[in-house]
Design a protein around this motif. Sequence first.
Motif, PDB file in Angstrom:
ATOM      1  N   LYS A  48       0.855  -1.187   0.000  1.00  0.00           N
ATOM      2  CA  LYS A  48       0.000   0.000   0.000  1.00  0.00           C
ATOM      3  C   LYS A  48       0.887   1.232   0.000  1.00  0.00           C
ATOM      4  O   LYS A  48       2.119   1.153   0.078  1.00  0.00           O
ATOM      5  CB  LYS A  48      -0.886   0.017   1.243  1.00  0.00           C
ATOM      6  CG  LYS A  48      -0.107  -0.028   2.560  1.00  0.00           C
ATOM      7  CD  LYS A  48      -1.030  -0.214   3.753  1.00  0.00           C
ATOM      8  CE  LYS A  48      -0.228  -0.442   5.031  1.00  0.00           C
ATOM      9  NZ  LYS A  48      -1.089  -0.713   6.187  1.00  0.00           N
ATOM     10  N   GLU A  49       0.229   2.382  -0.105  1.00  0.00           N
ATOM     11  CA  GLU A  49       0.858   3.686   0.091  1.00  0.00           C
ATOM     12  C   GLU A  49       0.027   4.435   1.117  1.00  0.00           C
ATOM     13  O   GLU A  49      -1.188   4.265   1.188  1.00  0.00           O
ATOM     14  CB  GLU A  49       0.909   4.475  -1.222  1.00  0.00           C
ATOM     15  CG  GLU A  49       1.726   3.797  -2.301  1.00  0.00           C
ATOM     16  CD  GLU A  49       1.756   4.603  -3.595  1.00  0.00           C
ATOM     17  OE1 GLU A  49       1.328   5.785  -3.562  1.00  0.00           O
ATOM     18  OE2 GLU A  49       2.193   4.053  -4.618  1.00  0.00           O
ATOM     19  N   ILE A  50       0.706   5.239   1.933  1.00  0.00           N
ATOM     20  CA  ILE A  50       0.017   6.031   2.952  1.00  0.00           C
ATOM     21  C   ILE A  50       0.205   7.496   2.595  1.00  0.00           C
ATOM     22  O   ILE A  50       1.344   7.984   2.544  1.00  0.00           O
ATOM     23  CB  ILE A  50       0.568   5.738   4.361  1.00  0.00           C
ATOM     24  CG1 ILE A  50       0.481   4.240   4.675  1.00  0.00           C
ATOM     25  CG2 ILE A  50      -0.188   6.547   5.420  1.00  0.00           C
ATOM     26  CD1 ILE A  50       1.166   3.829   5.971  1.00  0.00           C
ATOM     27  N   VAL A  84       3.517   8.839  11.483  1.00  0.00           N
ATOM     28  CA  VAL A  84       2.534   8.016  10.788  1.00  0.00           C
ATOM     29  C   VAL A  84       2.217   6.774  11.607  1.00  0.00           C
ATOM     30  O   VAL A  84       3.133   6.081  12.073  1.00  0.00           O
ATOM     31  CB  VAL A  84       3.055   7.593   9.395  1.00  0.00           C
ATOM     32  CG1 VAL A  84       2.012   6.754   8.665  1.00  0.00           C
ATOM     33  CG2 VAL A  84       3.434   8.812   8.569  1.00  0.00           C
ATOM     34  N   VAL A  86       1.319   3.275  11.221  1.00  0.00           N
ATOM     35  CA  VAL A  86       1.316   2.308  10.123  1.00  0.00           C
ATOM     36  C   VAL A  86       0.315   1.175  10.353  1.00  0.00           C
ATOM     37  O   VAL A  86       0.048   0.410   9.424  1.00  0.00           O
ATOM     38  CB  VAL A  86       2.732   1.729   9.898  1.00  0.00           C
ATOM     39  CG1 VAL A  86       3.707   2.832   9.495  1.00  0.00           C
ATOM     40  CG2 VAL A  86       3.248   0.986  11.121  1.00  0.00           C
ATOM     41  N   HIS A  87      -0.220   1.076  11.560  1.00  0.00           N
ATOM     42  CA  HIS A  87      -1.264   0.087  11.812  1.00  0.00           C
ATOM     43  C   HIS A  87      -2.612   0.568  11.294  1.00  0.00           C
ATOM     44  O   HIS A  87      -3.436  -0.225  10.829  1.00  0.00           O
ATOM     45  CB  HIS A  87      -1.370  -0.213  13.314  1.00  0.00           C
ATOM     46  CG  HIS A  87      -0.159  -0.912  13.874  1.00  0.00           C
ATOM     47  ND1 HIS A  87       0.100  -1.005  15.235  1.00  0.00           N
ATOM     48  CD2 HIS A  87       0.866  -1.564  13.262  1.00  0.00           C
ATOM     49  CE1 HIS A  87       1.228  -1.668  15.419  1.00  0.00           C
ATOM     50  NE2 HIS A  87       1.709  -2.015  14.250  1.00  0.00           N
ATOM     51  N   ARG A  88      -2.830   1.883  11.382  1.00  0.00           N
ATOM     52  CA  ARG A  88      -4.106   2.468  10.956  1.00  0.00           C
ATOM     53  C   ARG A  88      -4.001   3.231   9.642  1.00  0.00           C
ATOM     54  O   ARG A  88      -4.995   3.812   9.186  1.00  0.00           O
ATOM     55  CB  ARG A  88      -4.631   3.398  12.055  1.00  0.00           C
ATOM     56  CG  ARG A  88      -4.896   2.674  13.378  1.00  0.00           C
ATOM     57  CD  ARG A  88      -5.455   3.628  14.415  1.00  0.00           C
ATOM     58  NE  ARG A  88      -5.699   2.940  15.681  1.00  0.00           N
ATOM     59  CZ  ARG A  88      -6.203   3.520  16.762  1.00  0.00           C
ATOM     60  NH1 ARG A  88      -6.512   4.819  16.732  1.00  0.00           N
ATOM     61  NH2 ARG A  88      -6.397   2.835  17.875  1.00  0.00           N
ATOM     62  N   ASP A  89      -2.822   3.258   9.070  1.00  0.00           N
ATOM     63  CA  ASP A  89      -2.603   3.910   7.768  1.00  0.00           C
ATOM     64  C   ASP A  89      -3.028   5.376   7.789  1.00  0.00           C
ATOM     65  O   ASP A  89      -3.710   5.865   6.876  1.00  0.00           O
ATOM     66  CB  ASP A  89      -3.369   3.181   6.654  1.00  0.00           C
ATOM     67  CG  ASP A  89      -2.927   1.746   6.483  1.00  0.00           C
ATOM     68  OD1 ASP A  89      -1.822   1.413   6.949  1.00  0.00           O
ATOM     69  OD2 ASP A  89      -3.679   0.955   5.900  1.00  0.00           O
ATOM     70  N   ARG A  90      -2.572   6.091   8.799  1.00  0.00           N
ATOM     71  CA  ARG A  90      -2.947   7.511   8.865  1.00  0.00           C
ATOM     72  C   ARG A  90      -1.823   8.321   9.511  1.00  0.00           C
ATOM     73  O   ARG A  90      -1.021   7.795  10.300  1.00  0.00           O
ATOM     74  CB  ARG A  90      -4.246   7.697   9.652  1.00  0.00           C
ATOM     75  CG  ARG A  90      -4.146   7.348  11.129  1.00  0.00           C
ATOM     76  CD  ARG A  90      -5.488   7.537  11.837  1.00  0.00           C
ATOM     77  NE  ARG A  90      -5.394   7.257  13.271  1.00  0.00           N
ATOM     78  CZ  ARG A  90      -5.054   8.177  14.177  1.00  0.00           C
ATOM     79  NH1 ARG A  90      -4.799   9.417  13.804  1.00  0.00           N
ATOM     80  NH2 ARG A  90      -5.001   7.855  15.466  1.00  0.00           N
ATOM     81  N   TYR A 324       9.510   0.265   4.495  1.00  0.00           N
ATOM     82  CA  TYR A 324       8.861   1.547   4.200  1.00  0.00           C
ATOM     83  C   TYR A 324       9.866   2.468   3.501  1.00  0.00           C
ATOM     84  O   TYR A 324      11.001   2.622   3.955  1.00  0.00           O
ATOM     85  CB  TYR A 324       8.370   2.198   5.492  1.00  0.00           C
ATOM     86  CG  TYR A 324       7.356   1.352   6.242  1.00  0.00           C
ATOM     87  CD1 TYR A 324       5.995   1.551   6.065  1.00  0.00           C
ATOM     88  CD2 TYR A 324       7.765   0.347   7.116  1.00  0.00           C
ATOM     89  CE1 TYR A 324       5.055   0.776   6.731  1.00  0.00           C
ATOM     90  CE2 TYR A 324       6.835  -0.441   7.781  1.00  0.00           C
ATOM     91  CZ  TYR A 324       5.484  -0.222   7.588  1.00  0.00           C
ATOM     92  OH  TYR A 324       4.551  -0.999   8.257  1.00  0.00           O
ATOM     93  N   VAL A 339       4.935   0.993   0.908  1.00  0.00           N
ATOM     94  CA  VAL A 339       5.020  -0.125   1.837  1.00  0.00           C
ATOM     95  C   VAL A 339       5.127  -1.424   1.052  1.00  0.00           C
ATOM     96  O   VAL A 339       4.321  -1.693   0.159  1.00  0.00           O
ATOM     97  CB  VAL A 339       3.788  -0.161   2.767  1.00  0.00           C
ATOM     98  CG1 VAL A 339       3.976  -1.251   3.846  1.00  0.00           C
ATOM     99  CG2 VAL A 339       3.530   1.207   3.406  1.00  0.00           C
TER     100      VAL A 339
END
Length: 347
Positions: A48-50, A84, A86-90, A324, A339
């Motif tokens: 994914k990308e955040i 960031v 990274v568990h909640r992508d925010r 990352y 990611v």
Amino acid sequence: MIRRLSPRTLLALTAGLVLTVAAAAAGVMLTRGGGQAPKVALPLRPVKEIALPGDSSRFDYASLDPDRGLLFIAHIGASQIIEVDVHRDRVVRTIDELPGVHGVLVVPSRHTVYATATDANQVAAIDETTGTVLHRSPTDDYPDGLAYDPVHGTVWTTNESGGSETITDAATGASRGTVTLGGDVAYDPTTRQMLVDVQTRNELSVIDPTALRITRRVPLPGCDHDHGLTLARTDHLAFVACDGNARLLTVDLTTWHVTGTYQVGDDPDVLAYDPAARHLYVAAESGWVTTADNRNGHLTVTGRAHLADGAHVVAVDPTTHRSYYPVPHGSDGHPAPLVYRPGPWTL
């Protein structure tokens, strides 16, 4: 009197000049690594990308607290750290007023993040939970990378232009001293000493953190401008990236000898090591990433290819084995950490 040269002589001189130029160019190519390394498919699968806030200016170091799932990214162009989840992508928050921030290092045991405000010649301590700047300490010129010494409770800051290491108290920010040296720094928990890349000397120096003196200088044959540094602590190995000739060296920290030399992408910068999987990641300014497996103290290159423009920084999670790569332009053109997880490349 000017003597006119014959056509045969002119031809011979021209051929000699061409050979001389070619030899000189070849010498430069050899010194600089001989061109880009051969491509080997990366054993990474995109996850994914955040999305990140701010503009697409340069990012630098990133540091991860794997237990809390918090990734701290130095955004030089914005003079801020982006935190960031990274568990909640925010994005949790941005931490401002860190002029020209380069280095960032989270120390989970202290719940503190340390960052080098390069343009202000400072190192800042930041509360990991609230993002509050706890204290700022002066450094020498152009502070860059960071390392933490848990035995002495100190933070070591590499001053790239100053050619020194600044040592500060991790709790109070008080000065603990300076060692004249310069280069990326890492703490070796086995010997309880500090290791420093000395870029101008192509050597690895060992420093006694109690006496603040150099106890050993380790030559790095085959290395031009040692830059990146990370350790495989259980195997007593140091990995050194040489950005002048795109080489990666393995140094045995028991014998203090170079035991392996490998070709990586042009201008290698940041290294990250996953101790559980025993995987090494080398991110380069050219956007190339090299991956390698460490088995019994010997590396096997498993991948080497262009990942993305600006992908010169890598952080790895030893629990999920995800890596990352903060880049100025994600797939939608906006900044994002890319990611990846280990696995065959698929798009």
